[in-house]
Design an enzyme around this catalytic site. Structure first.
Site, PDB file in Angstrom:
ATOM      1  N   HIS A 131       0.655 -17.204   3.329  1.00 53.08           N
ATOM      2  CA  HIS A 131      -0.739 -17.562   3.543  1.00 53.08           C
ATOM      3  C   HIS A 131      -1.098 -17.559   4.823  1.00 53.08           C
ATOM      4  CE1 HIS A 131      -1.478 -19.536  -0.666  1.00 53.08           C
ATOM      5  NE2 HIS A 131      -1.554 -18.094  -0.793  1.00 53.08           N
ATOM      6  N   GLU A 177      -0.973   3.231  -9.955  1.00 52.41           N
ATOM      7  CA  GLU A 177      -0.267   2.451  -9.360  1.00 52.41           C
ATOM      8  C   GLU A 177       1.393   2.378  -9.638  1.00 52.41           C
ATOM      9  OE1 GLU A 177      -2.194  -1.430  -8.363  1.00 52.41           O
ATOM     10  OE2 GLU A 177      -2.924  -1.020 -10.408  1.00 52.41           O
ATOM     11  N   ASP A 216       1.213  -1.346  -4.961  1.00 54.01           N
ATOM     12  CA  ASP A 216       1.934  -1.253  -6.182  1.00 54.01           C
ATOM     13  C   ASP A 216       2.809  -0.106  -6.303  1.00 54.01           C
ATOM     14  OD1 ASP A 216       2.080  -3.781  -7.461  1.00 54.01           O
ATOM     15  OD2 ASP A 216      -0.117  -3.580  -7.858  1.00 54.01           O
ATOM     16  N   CYS A 264      -6.877   2.667  -2.463  1.00 55.69           N
ATOM     17  CA  CYS A 264      -7.268   1.455  -1.968  1.00 55.69           C
ATOM     18  C   CYS A 264      -6.526   0.250  -1.817  1.00 55.69           C
ATOM     19  CB  CYS A 264      -8.305   0.771  -3.348  1.00 55.69           C
ATOM     20  SG  CYS A 264      -7.335   0.588  -4.853  1.00 55.69           S
TER      21      CYS A 264
HETATM   22  C1  PEP Z   1      -2.529  -1.922  -5.007  1.00 55.40           C
HETATM   23  O1  PEP Z   1      -1.533  -2.091  -5.824  1.00 55.40           O
HETATM   24  O2  PEP Z   1      -2.515  -0.998  -4.008  1.00 55.40           O
HETATM   25  C2  PEP Z   1      -3.880  -2.598  -4.935  1.00 55.40           C
HETATM   26  C3  PEP Z   1      -4.916  -2.164  -4.373  1.00 55.40           C
HETATM   27  O3  PEP Z   1      -3.962  -3.637  -5.824  1.00 55.40           O
HETATM   28  P1  PEP Z   1      -3.307  -5.217  -5.683  1.00 55.40           P
HETATM   29  O4  PEP Z   1      -2.907  -4.949  -4.230  1.00 55.40           O
HETATM   30  O5  PEP Z   1      -4.460  -5.926  -5.934  1.00 55.40           O
HETATM   31  O6  PEP Z   1      -2.148  -5.271  -6.564  1.00 55.40           O
HETATM   32 MG    MG Z   2      -1.946  -3.163  -7.463  1.00 52.21          MG
END
Ligand code: PEP
Ligand code: MG
Length: 580
Positions: free
Chosen positions: A194, A438, A462, A509
């Site tokens: 964190h 992912e 992921d 993303c």
């Molecule tokens: C990812 O896995 O790249 C993603 C954007 O989702 P999270 O980081 O929330 O798993």
């Molecule tokens: Mg993810």
């Protein structure tokens, strides 16, 4: 003589300043027997210290600046909640009464018991939360010893200082940011703790993981911190200081110069329009997003709505949250991801859904959990649909691995639409849906999904974890995390190709989208939609606006076939060189 120490650079930036050593002496806790007639007094002493600790944290939380990232208050709230939990309010009190022991000892015994529980947890994310127990207990111990909140409260003394500590709590970090520290370096901590997430959000350069730090650094000694490479230099000569001073100046100039990109369109020098969206977790992120000049929200993570509570949020509560976001975005689109709970995002609201499993990241998480909990899922879908009457919402399903999951999710969405129609409630009938790519299997078969959705979004966090078989929150295997691995790049390319063939947009993303080292490579691969932490957006826009796609090295995509990581890095450097 100069001394160079290497740790893990977790928050970018250069800092030059004097060391401020902040090692809290581990409380020397000993047991002693309390006289029978003083037991209740001992109980009150513990209760008072716990209340004071809570009051301190609340006051820190209440003084968080309005533009601070939402993470800041949620981390501090976690500690406040721990202080209210019976494991810290009741059990140590019972111990004092039963054993007639002193408050410090009771607290220490309970700390050890809690740490044991965390150490035995399967979920690596929760295992790392043992630090939170230590931080909270340490605060009470300091108060019992009458040490107050230590040096951190000293007005002005920390201005420009480089904090050297064993470990820092999010609350300490917040307080020290108020005091104007230049950087921090700790012995413990990892890339996902964190405190380091907070350091990145607050723009404080930081290095973690330099063992035995205290042995090497003297109080008040002049230090240089490079939060990108993880290098800490003590006793540098005048030339090194000058070199870093120049790097610091150009870093500051660079950050200041980015604001002019806010109102500029994002477009390459040869006229290709690129779409830049922001990632968000809560309505509080809207201010940062509007300052970043993002064209919308490309990933709204809804998990945080479900955290720190005993039951999942009802439809009306969710509707209010989504509506606030979409109205706040003033006509720009907001892509909301259905809850991606499970694995590292274990929450009280989803308690008992995913207990003791050996590999939580491969278990019942994301869309799998949504489909296993149809009522909880339907509540969210209804809230999302209803919020779509107030602005442009798109729905995104996380961690899709086969077409059945997607069909089932879309079928449930359809049912929710019928229900709303019957109830006479408004929603956007043409709401777009998308799938997150992912999992390697989904990237390989991206075409299957491309036929069924309006857009795809690559979650590289992921995707890299599953492709390279590295737990994304396990510090021991962090060194294997490699977005340039040919397998990762090939999977990204397959997904982009599937989107192109079926004429649907593909966005990225994950963290890779906001990492300036990969922007040009991703542009060369054909990525046109990026979604990232809003703090990263202007820098990425600058790179895009200074790139001429036609002048990128012709062999740029050979990086996809490079077996030697060293060669890949060299080619990446060439792609990123200013000539292009
Ligand atoms: C990812 O896995 O790249 C993603 C954007 O989702 P999270 O980081 O929330 O798993
Ligand atoms: Mg993810």
């Amino acid at each position: 003589m100069s001394l160079e120490l290497q740790g893990l650079g977790v928050s970018r930036g250069i800092a030059i300043g004097k060391a401020h050593i902040l090692f809290h002496n581990q409380p020397d806790v000993r047991e002693y027997l309390v006289a029978n007639n003083e037991v209740e007094q001992e109980v009150s002493r513990l209760q008072l210290a716990t209340e004071q600790a809570k009051a301190q944290l609340k006051s820190i939380r209440d003084n968080i600046p309005a533009n601070a990232p939402a993470d800041v208050s949620s981390f501090i709230d976690t500690h406040i909640l721990m202080l209210q939990d019976s494991s810290l309010t009741k059990i140590p009190v019972e111990m004092i009464r039963n054993r007639r022991c002193n408050a410090e000892w009771a607290l220490q015994l309970q700390r050890d018991a809690l740490i044991n529980v965390f150490d035995e947890m399967d979920d690596p994310y929760l295992r790392t939360r043992r630090n939170d127990v230590d931080h909270v207990v340490n605060r009470i111990h300091r108060l019992l010893a009458d040490e107050g909140v230590s040096d951190i409260d000293m007005d002005g003394r920390l201005q420009g200082a480089i904090i050297i500590a064993e470990d820092l709590t999010p609350a300490d970090t917040m307080l020290m940011q108020h005091q104007g520290i230049a950087a921090f370096v700790t012995e413990h901590g990892g890339a996902t703790s964190h405190t380091t997430i907070l350091a990145r959000s607050l723009g404080i350069p930081a290095i973690v993981g330099i063992g035995s730090l205290r042995r090497y650094i003297q109080d008040n000694e002049a230090l240089i911190v490079d939060g990108e490479t993880g290098t800490l230099i003590a006793g540098a000569d005048a030339r090194t200081f000058e070199e870093y001073q120049q790097r610091l100046n150009s870093f500051k100039q660079h950050i200041a110069s980015l604001s002019r990109y806010k109102s500029q369109p994002s477009q390459t020098l040869d006229g290709k329009e690129i779409f830049l969206h922001a990632n968000a977790d809560s309505p509080e992120d809207l201010t940062t997003i509007s300052n970043s000049g993002a064209q919308g929200i490309g990933l709204y993570r809804t998990e945080f709505l479900y955290m720190n509570r005993s039951s999942p949020p009802e439809e009306e509560e969710q509707l209010a949250a989504y509506r606030k976001v979409v109205e706040g975005m003033d006509g720009q689109s907001v892509t909301i991801r259905t809850f991606d709970l499970g694995a590292d995002k274990t929450v009280d609201g989803g308690r008992n859904l995913n207990q003791t499993v050996t590999n939580p990241a491969l278990g019942l998480r994301a869309i799998r959990l949504c489909l296993k909990q149809p009522n909880m899922f339907r509540t969210q879908l209804r809230a999302l649909l209803r919020a779509s009457a107030f602005g442009k919402i798109k729905i995104m399903f996380p961690m899709i691995s086969n077409t059945q999951e997607l069909l089932q999710a879309q079928h449930m969405l359809q049912q929710c639409k019928f229900e709303l129609e019957k109830e006479g409630l408004e929603y956007d009938y043409h709401i777009e849906t998308g799938a997150m790519i992912e999992i390697p299997a989904s990237a390989i078969c991206a075409e299957m999904f491309a036929r069924q959705v309006d857009f795809l979004s690559i979650g590289t966090n992921d995707l890299i974890q599953y492709t390279l078989a590295i737990d994304r929150i396990d510090d021991h295997v962090n060194y294997l995390y490699d977005p340039l691995h040919p397998a990762v790049l090939s999977l990204i390319q397959m997904t982009l190709a599937a989107g192109k063939k079926h004429n649907i947009p593909v966005s990225m993303c994950g963290e890779m989208a906001g990492d300036p080292r990969y922007t040009r490579l991703l542009l060369a691969m054909g990525l046109e939609n990026f979604s990232m932490h809003p703090n990263a957006l202007l820098e990425i826009k600058q790179i895009i606006n200074e790139t001429n796609l036609g002048q990128l090295p012709k062999n740029a995509l050979q990086i996809l076939n490079m077996s030697d990581p060293f060669d890949a890095e060299l080619l990446l450097e060439q792609i990123n060189s200013p000539v292009h």
